[in-house]
Design an enzyme around this catalytic site. Structure first.
Site, PDB file in Angstrom:
ATOM      1  N   SER A  90      75.707   4.365  40.129  1.00 59.41           N
ATOM      2  CA  SER A  90      74.448   5.119  40.229  1.00 59.41           C
ATOM      3  C   SER A  90      73.332   4.107  40.466  1.00 59.41           C
ATOM      4  O   SER A  90      73.528   2.901  40.258  1.00 59.41           O
ATOM      5  CB  SER A  90      74.222   5.834  38.884  1.00 59.41           C
ATOM      6  OG  SER A  90      72.880   6.200  38.715  1.00 59.41           O
ATOM      7  N   TYR A 132      74.215   6.125  29.641  1.00 59.57           N
ATOM      8  CA  TYR A 132      74.617   6.421  31.018  1.00 59.57           C
ATOM      9  C   TYR A 132      74.558   5.141  31.854  1.00 59.57           C
ATOM     10  O   TYR A 132      75.494   4.819  32.594  1.00 59.57           O
ATOM     11  CB  TYR A 132      73.675   7.483  31.595  1.00 59.57           C
ATOM     12  CG  TYR A 132      73.949   7.884  33.025  1.00 59.57           C
ATOM     13  CD1 TYR A 132      74.952   8.782  33.348  1.00 59.57           C
ATOM     14  CD2 TYR A 132      73.173   7.368  34.079  1.00 59.57           C
ATOM     15  CE1 TYR A 132      75.194   9.164  34.664  1.00 59.57           C
ATOM     16  CE2 TYR A 132      73.401   7.744  35.396  1.00 59.57           C
ATOM     17  CZ  TYR A 132      74.413   8.648  35.691  1.00 59.57           C
ATOM     18  OH  TYR A 132      74.645   9.015  36.997  1.00 59.57           O
TER      19      TYR A 132
HETATM   20  N1  LIG Z   1      73.425  13.582  41.662  1.00 57.32           N
HETATM   21  C1  LIG Z   1      72.907  12.373  41.715  1.00 57.32           C
HETATM   22  O1  LIG Z   1      71.776  12.138  42.169  1.00 57.32           O
HETATM   23  C2  LIG Z   1      73.681  11.202  41.202  1.00 57.32           C
HETATM   24  C3  LIG Z   1      73.009   9.974  41.103  1.00 57.32           C
HETATM   25  C4  LIG Z   1      73.709   8.881  40.652  1.00 57.32           C
HETATM   26  C5  LIG Z   1      75.063   8.995  40.318  1.00 57.32           C
HETATM   27  N2  LIG Z   1      75.664  10.195  40.413  1.00 57.32           N
HETATM   28  C6  LIG Z   1      77.068  10.256  40.023  1.00 57.32           C
HETATM   29  O2  LIG Z   1      77.803  11.051  40.920  1.00 57.32           O
HETATM   30  C7  LIG Z   1      78.867  11.727  40.212  1.00 57.32           C
HETATM   31  C8  LIG Z   1      78.800  13.209  40.464  1.00 57.32           C
HETATM   32  O3  LIG Z   1      77.531  13.685  40.032  1.00 57.32           O
HETATM   33  P1  LIG Z   1      77.016  15.167  40.297  1.00 57.32           P
HETATM   34  O4  LIG Z   1      75.556  15.066  40.523  1.00 57.32           O
HETATM   35  O5  LIG Z   1      77.872  15.836  41.311  1.00 57.32           O
HETATM   36  O6  LIG Z   1      77.267  15.818  38.854  1.00 57.32           O
HETATM   37  P2  LIG Z   1      77.491  17.341  38.442  1.00 57.32           P
HETATM   38  O7  LIG Z   1      77.101  17.419  37.010  1.00 57.32           O
HETATM   39  O8  LIG Z   1      76.803  18.240  39.416  1.00 57.32           O
HETATM   40  O9  LIG Z   1      79.076  17.519  38.590  1.00 57.32           O
HETATM   41  C9  LIG Z   1      79.955  16.806  37.747  1.00 57.32           C
HETATM   42  C10 LIG Z   1      81.311  17.493  37.693  1.00 57.32           C
HETATM   43  O10 LIG Z   1      82.105  16.748  36.750  1.00 57.32           O
HETATM   44  C11 LIG Z   1      82.716  17.662  35.858  1.00 57.32           C
HETATM   45  N3  LIG Z   1      82.948  17.032  34.562  1.00 57.32           N
HETATM   46  C12 LIG Z   1      82.041  16.752  33.597  1.00 57.32           C
HETATM   47  N4  LIG Z   1      82.632  16.244  32.518  1.00 57.32           N
HETATM   48  C13 LIG Z   1      83.966  16.181  32.803  1.00 57.32           C
HETATM   49  C14 LIG Z   1      85.097  15.772  32.060  1.00 57.32           C
HETATM   50  N5  LIG Z   1      85.010  15.344  30.779  1.00 57.32           N
HETATM   51  N6  LIG Z   1      86.326  15.836  32.656  1.00 57.32           N
HETATM   52  C15 LIG Z   1      86.440  16.322  33.931  1.00 57.32           C
HETATM   53  N7  LIG Z   1      85.391  16.744  34.647  1.00 57.32           N
HETATM   54  C16 LIG Z   1      84.163  16.680  34.097  1.00 57.32           C
HETATM   55  C17 LIG Z   1      81.734  18.832  35.756  1.00 57.32           C
HETATM   56  O11 LIG Z   1      82.368  20.029  35.289  1.00 57.32           O
HETATM   57  C18 LIG Z   1      81.219  18.929  37.186  1.00 57.32           C
HETATM   58  O12 LIG Z   1      82.027  19.781  37.982  1.00 57.32           O
HETATM   59  C19 LIG Z   1      78.683  11.323  38.739  1.00 57.32           C
HETATM   60  O13 LIG Z   1      79.527  10.237  38.442  1.00 57.32           O
HETATM   61  C20 LIG Z   1      77.237  10.897  38.657  1.00 57.32           C
HETATM   62  O14 LIG Z   1      76.999   9.991  37.604  1.00 57.32           O
HETATM   63  C21 LIG Z   1      75.013  11.303  40.833  1.00 57.32           C
END
Ligand SMILES: NC(=O)c1ccc[n+]([C@@H]2O[C@H](COP(=O)([O-])OP(=O)(O)OC[C@H]3O[C@@H](n4cnc5c(N)ncnc54)[C@H](O)[C@@H]3O)[C@@H](O)[C@H]2O)c1
Length: 258
Positions: free
Chosen positions: A142, A155
């Site tokens: 991230s 985080y």
């Molecule tokens: N959205 C952003 O801007 C952003 C920025 C930096 C990093 N990220 C990273 O990208 C990845 C995806 O993020 P996102 O925005 O799609 O998140 P999101 O919250 O929209 O989706 C995450 C998914 O992971 C699943 N999940 C959560 N806990 C879990 C567990 N214990 N076991 C299995 N599944 C689980 C949730 O049910 C969900 O479907 C993450 O690793 C996040 O840290 C996202």
């Protein structure tokens, strides 16, 4: 691009993971989706199958050894090798994460268990299925992994760890032709990013990120899915240990006022 490849995606039922499941399936992969949300797993499976793609969705809490073992027992019945694992699932516990001194130990442990240990458990289980033919591991960091982001120390710690772990995996498993790379996204419009910025008036201003992002727009889950897809393809066959900042230039921007 991914014809005949068996690809595991964690967090595959929502946000970036679901966009990746759609894209990987479109590129010919057999998608194996793991997600803690069983209803969302069912919906995602129905959507992909409805579009004519074969897939396997297994409800799984990646922070639990028992749950990951059970999921991989099922995966082992469906496929005899895994070509890629996209470690995408994480949580951002807004309002409960914070500056280190303010974090409750139970919240700290929960974030570490899902975001860090979850990647360890799933990758550990996938490695024996990848060693025979080689493959690709894609981890998820991230902007919090490459810069200091206030008020989310747990985080941030896990996202820094994704970068170190990527390097360890790259040097330990390269000899099996297993390549490990990492995507560090920022500002991708998903439920996580919407929920994580509720208390920040600057972020609540729709225009704010458009202004501070050099390419002047929010990212989409599809932007990240495309990079993950490429990393798992043979087109990225000499890339090992790379950290890709997929953030429209946010973490490169030295002056957020312009
Ligand atoms: N959205 C952003 O801007 C952003 C920025 C930096 C990093 N990220 C990273 O990208 C990845 C995806 O993020 P996102 O925005 O799609 O998140 P999101 O919250 O929209 O989706 C995450 C998914 O992971 C699943 N999940 C959560 N806990 C879990 C567990 N214990 N076991 C299995 N599944 C689980 C949730 O049910 C969900 O479907 C993450 O690793 C996040 O840290 C996202």
């Amino acid at each position: 691009m991914l014809q005949n490849k068996n690809v595991i995606i964690t967090g595959a039922a929502g946000g970036i993971g679901l966009a990746a499941a759609r894209r990987f399936a479109k590129e010919g992969a057999f998608v194996i989706g793991l997600d803690v949300n069983a209803t969302a797993c069912e919906n995602a499976k129905n959507e992909l199958e409805g579009a004519g793609f074969r897939c396997l969705y297994v409800p799984c809490d990646i922070s639990s050894v028992e749950s990951v073992d059970a999921a991989f027992a099922e995966i082992g019945k469906a496929v005899d090798r895994v070509d890629a694992i996209y470690n995408n699932a994480s949580v951002f516990l807004d309002g409960r994460d914070g500056p280190l001194g303010d974090i409750d130990p139970a919240i700290w442990s929960k974030i570490i268990a899902i975001n860090l240990t979850g990647t360890y458990l799933c990758t550990r289980a996938a490695l024996p299925l990848m060693k025979k033919n080689g493959g690709s591991i894609v981890n998820t960091s991230s902007s919090a992994g490459v810069t200091g982001i206030p008020e989310c120390a747990a985080y941030t710690a896990t996202k820094g760890a994704m970068i170190s772990l990527t390097r360890s995996l790259a040097v330990d498993y390269g000899k099996y032709n297993i390549r490990t790379n990492c995507i560090a996204p920022a500002a991708i419009l998903t439920d996580m990013v919407k929920a994580s910025n509720l208390n920040n008036p600057a972020f609540n201003n729709e225009k704010f990120l458009e202004m501070v992002t050099p390419i002047r727009r929010w990212g989409t889950p599809e932007d990240i899915a495309a990079i993950a897809c490429w990393l798992c393809s043979d087109d990225a066959s000499y890339l090992n240990g790379a950290i890709i900042r997929a953030d429209g230039g946010i973490t490169t921007n030295g002056d957020v006022n312009r």
